[in-house]
Design a protein around this motif. Structure first.
Motif, short mmCIF file in Angstrom:
data_model
loop_
_atom_site.label_atom_id
_atom_site.label_comp_id
_atom_site.label_asym_id
_atom_site.label_seq_id
_atom_site.Cartn_x
_atom_site.Cartn_y
_atom_site.Cartn_z
N GLN A 1 0.81 -1.21 0.00
CA GLN A 1 0.00 0.00 0.00
C GLN A 1 0.85 1.26 0.00
O GLN A 1 0.50 2.25 -0.65
N GLN A 2 1.97 1.24 0.72
CA GLN A 2 2.81 2.43 0.78
C GLN A 2 3.43 2.77 -0.58
O GLN A 2 3.53 3.93 -0.94
N SER A 3 3.84 1.75 -1.34
CA SER A 3 4.42 2.03 -2.66
C SER A 3 3.36 2.52 -3.62
O SER A 3 3.61 3.41 -4.45
N VAL A 4 2.15 1.97 -3.54
CA VAL A 4 1.04 2.48 -4.35
C VAL A 4 0.76 3.93 -3.98
O VAL A 4 0.58 4.79 -4.85
N LEU A 5 0.73 4.22 -2.68
CA LEU A 5 0.47 5.58 -2.21
C LEU A 5 1.53 6.54 -2.70
O LEU A 5 1.21 7.65 -3.17
N ARG A 6 2.77 6.15 -2.62
CA ARG A 6 3.86 7.03 -3.03
C ARG A 6 3.75 7.41 -4.50
O ARG A 6 3.89 8.58 -4.87
N ILE A 7 3.48 6.43 -5.35
CA ILE A 7 3.34 6.70 -6.78
C ILE A 7 2.09 7.52 -7.05
O ILE A 7 2.08 8.45 -7.86
N LEU B 1 -6.06 9.69 -1.13
CA LEU B 1 -5.91 11.08 -0.70
C LEU B 1 -5.89 11.17 0.82
O LEU B 1 -5.07 11.89 1.39
N ARG B 2 -6.78 10.44 1.47
CA ARG B 2 -6.83 10.46 2.94
C ARG B 2 -5.51 10.01 3.54
O ARG B 2 -4.97 10.65 4.45
N LEU B 3 -4.96 8.91 3.03
CA LEU B 3 -3.69 8.40 3.54
C LEU B 3 -2.56 9.41 3.29
O LEU B 3 -1.70 9.61 4.15
N ALA B 4 -2.57 10.03 2.12
CA ALA B 4 -1.52 10.99 1.79
C ALA B 4 -1.58 12.21 2.69
O ALA B 4 -0.55 12.69 3.18
N LEU B 5 -2.78 12.73 2.91
CA LEU B 5 -2.92 13.92 3.74
C LEU B 5 -2.55 13.62 5.19
O LEU B 5 -2.01 14.49 5.89
N GLU B 6 -2.82 12.41 5.64
CA GLU B 6 -2.44 12.05 7.00
C GLU B 6 -0.92 12.00 7.15
O GLU B 6 -0.38 12.34 8.22
N GLN B 7 -0.23 11.59 6.10
CA GLN B 7 1.23 11.63 6.14
C GLN B 7 1.73 13.05 6.38
O GLN B 7 2.63 13.28 7.18
N ALA B 8 1.14 14.00 5.67
CA ALA B 8 1.56 15.40 5.80
C ALA B 8 1.10 16.00 7.13
O ALA B 8 1.91 16.51 7.92
N LEU B 9 -0.18 15.95 7.40
CA LEU B 9 -0.73 16.60 8.59
C LEU B 9 -0.29 15.91 9.86
O LEU B 9 0.01 16.57 10.87
N GLY B 10 -0.23 14.58 9.84
CA GLY B 10 0.21 13.86 11.03
C GLY B 10 1.64 14.22 11.39
O GLY B 10 1.97 14.37 12.58
N GLY B 11 2.48 14.37 10.38
CA GLY B 11 3.87 14.76 10.65
C GLY B 11 3.97 16.15 11.24
O GLY B 11 4.68 16.38 12.22
N THR C 1 -13.74 19.06 -1.66
CA THR C 1 -14.45 17.94 -1.04
C THR C 1 -14.41 18.11 0.47
O THR C 1 -13.62 18.88 1.01
N GLU C 2 -15.27 17.35 1.14
CA GLU C 2 -15.29 17.42 2.60
C GLU C 2 -13.96 17.00 3.19
O GLU C 2 -13.48 17.60 4.15
N MET C 3 -13.34 15.98 2.60
CA MET C 3 -12.04 15.53 3.09
C MET C 3 -11.00 16.64 2.97
O MET C 3 -10.20 16.87 3.88
N GLU C 4 -11.00 17.33 1.83
CA GLU C 4 -10.05 18.42 1.63
C GLU C 4 -10.33 19.56 2.61
O GLU C 4 -9.40 20.16 3.15
N ARG C 5 -11.59 19.86 2.82
CA ARG C 5 -11.95 20.94 3.75
C ARG C 5 -11.52 20.60 5.18
O ARG C 5 -11.04 21.46 5.92
#
Length: 206
Positions: free
Chosen positions: A24-30, A70-80, A127-131
């Motif tokens: 999943q992480q390699s799919v997310l990265r690409i 998108l959710r997983l990607a944003l959590e990488q950024a915001l969580g950090g 989108t609500e997720m983006e907001r």
């Protein structure tokens, strides 16, 4: 910079494997690279599959939907970014020292997770997720503004500039890093943080 920057911790959800050759992480990265290149809304599952070299149905072995990527990607950024605020250097000591610590940590996370933070900074809130993500980002910014204000009250930062303006100017500089910084180049993350802090605080210290 913090001695130890927050890093992503694999979980059952983020480390599960699907088809051989990808997790999943390699799919997310690409996927994040493709989102940043084409824009999230303009990226279809077909485009993702083409870049991954697998079928659209194979992507669903890893994630339920494009929105989940998108959710997983944003959590990488915001969580950090949010993790920096929980470190000792951000919660104790003089306000100006805490501010500097958080700014250095922010730059460290940005460099470490550059594609993910780039995606966060390019959100349009459609989108609500983006907001929700943008709301978390605004909460982070308000924490920085409160540190700036506290440092002004302590007498360590100049008081003739509104703390909100200082925060926007600081993050205008920091956020621009995603447009030009090249990881692995001659400018290290620590030297980059030193340069940003020197430039900012030479103009802010009394």
């Amino acid at each position: 910079m913090p001695a130890t920057l927050p890093t992503a911790t694999p979980t059952a959800a983020t480390s599960k494997r699907g088809r051989p050759g990808y997790d999943q992480q390699s799919v997310l990265r690409i996927a994040v690279e493709v989102f940043n290149k084409h824009g999230y809304e303009a990226t279809s599952m077909g485009i993702l599959a083409e870049n991954l070299g697998i079928s659209k149905s194979a992507i669903y072995h890893h994630v339920p939907s494009k929105e989940d990527l998108l959710r997983l990607a944003l959590e990488q950024a915001l969580g950090g970014l949010e993790s920096v605020l929980k470190l000792d250097g951000a919660t104790s000591g003089a306000a100006d020292a805490r501010l500097e610590f958080v700014l250095r940590g922010t730059i460290g996370v940005l460099v470490e997770r550059l594609p993910f933070v780039t995606l966060l900074l390019r959100l349009r809130g459609n989108t609500e997720m983006e907001r929700d993500a943008l709301a978390r980002r605004r909460t982070f910014d308000r924490t920085i503004t409160s540190l700036v204000s506290a440092a002004q009250q302590d007498g360590t930062l100049r008081t003739d500039i509104d703390p909100g303006t200082i925060t926007r100017l600081l993050f205008g500089t920091i956020n621009s890093i995603v447009e030009w910084y090249k990881p692995g180049g001659p400018l290290s993350a620590s030297k980059l943080a030193d340069d940003v802090i020197s430039m900012a605080f030479q103009g802010l210290h009394r």
